[in-house]
Scaffold this motif. Structure first.
Motif, short mmCIF file in Angstrom:
data_model
loop_
_atom_site.label_atom_id
_atom_site.label_comp_id
_atom_site.label_asym_id
_atom_site.label_seq_id
_atom_site.Cartn_x
_atom_site.Cartn_y
_atom_site.Cartn_z
N ALA A 43 26.04 10.20 70.37
CA ALA A 43 24.88 10.63 69.58
C ALA A 43 24.43 12.02 69.96
CB ALA A 43 23.74 9.63 69.78
N GLY A 44 24.66 12.41 71.21
CA GLY A 44 24.23 13.73 71.65
C GLY A 44 25.09 14.86 71.12
N ASP A 45 26.23 14.54 70.55
CA ASP A 45 27.09 15.60 70.00
C ASP A 45 26.53 16.18 68.71
OD1 ASP A 45 28.95 15.43 72.06
OD2 ASP A 45 30.06 13.81 71.07
N GLY A 46 25.63 15.47 68.06
CA GLY A 46 25.01 15.99 66.83
C GLY A 46 25.77 15.69 65.57
N TYR A 47 26.91 15.05 65.68
CA TYR A 47 27.66 14.70 64.47
C TYR A 47 28.30 13.33 64.68
CZ TYR A 47 31.90 15.92 67.07
OH TYR A 47 32.92 15.98 68.01
N ALA A 48 28.66 12.72 63.58
CA ALA A 48 29.35 11.43 63.60
C ALA A 48 30.33 11.43 62.44
CB ALA A 48 28.36 10.28 63.48
#
Length: 233
Positions: A43-48
């Motif tokens: 979730a901390g990567d900013g994308y999914a």
């Protein structure tokens, strides 16, 4: 120059990473280095990654251990059945698919770059499908109520028809009785008229006999008296 199989796989992996990084930037405006792109981000990567059910296998492996075929398939499906979305959007989409109440899901990020994505379209269609399902359920309930009212009305109609049949039969019987009584009254009146006529004739005949008797009585009374002789000697 002929590349070895490992070189071909490394080259395909790099192409795939660069394609994924460019897609993330185009869709979300995030700058992610190709070497940092992951198929299973946190979730901390900013994308999914949002993927259709038929292509879920594309995300089951790591980029570092993938095959040339996997890298090629990922590049081909980018923007079609695989796309980058925000973690919030993916969470909302999964929650909606599980029919969780909206208040239990975090608000989705509004991003113009996500408009027109197949994920948004799927969410829209799923929302429309739920609304249609709800409307269908309400329609079924209304139809059930209408059918119950129809059955009740039919039962009431049958009851009234039965009562009407009984009333009609009673009315027919009373009409027959009225005809019979009327006929009896008419016959009785005829008999009474004949009796009155006979009594009138008899009365007239009785008055004539009285006059005849009176005349006879008068004749008797008018008979001259006897003469009384006186003897001189």
């Amino acid at each position: 120059m002929v590349l070895s199989s490992n070189e071909k796989r490394a080259f395909s992996r790099q192409q795939c990473r660069e394609a994924l990084a460019a897609h993330i930037h185009n869709r979300l405006g995030l700058v992610v280095a190709p070497s940092q792109v992951r198929l299973q981000p946190s979730a901390g990567d900013g994308y999914a990654w949002s993927v259709t059910d038929s292509k879920k296998s594309l995300l089951q492996s790591n980029l570092g251990s993938g095959s040339v075929g996997l890298y090629r398939s990922i590049r081909e499906e980018l923007g079609r059945s695989l796309e980058a979305v925000t973690p919030q959007t993916l969470q909302v989409a999964q929650s909606e698919r599980d029919h969780l109440p909206k208040e239990e899901t975090p608000p989705a990020r509004s991003d113009k770059k996500e408009s027109g994505s197949f994920t948004a379209k799927i969410r829209e269609l799923e929302c429309a499908n739920r609304e249609m399902s709800g409307e269908l359920d309400r329609t079924r309930m209304h139809l059930k109520d209408f059918l119950r009212e129809k059955n009740e009305m039919q039962a009431e109609i049958l009851r009234l028809q039965g009562e009407l049949g009984g009333v009609s039969s009673r009315a027919s019987h009373l009409e027959d009785e009225l005809v019979r009584v009327t006929r009896g009254i008419r016959e009785a009146m005829q008999v009474l008229e004949v009796h009155q006529t006979r009594e009138g004739s008899a009365a007239e005949h009785g008055e004539g006999q009285d006059v005849s008797v009176d005349s006879v009585d008068g004749t008797v009374l008018e008979t001259p008296p006897f003469l009384i002789r006186v003897d001189a000697s």
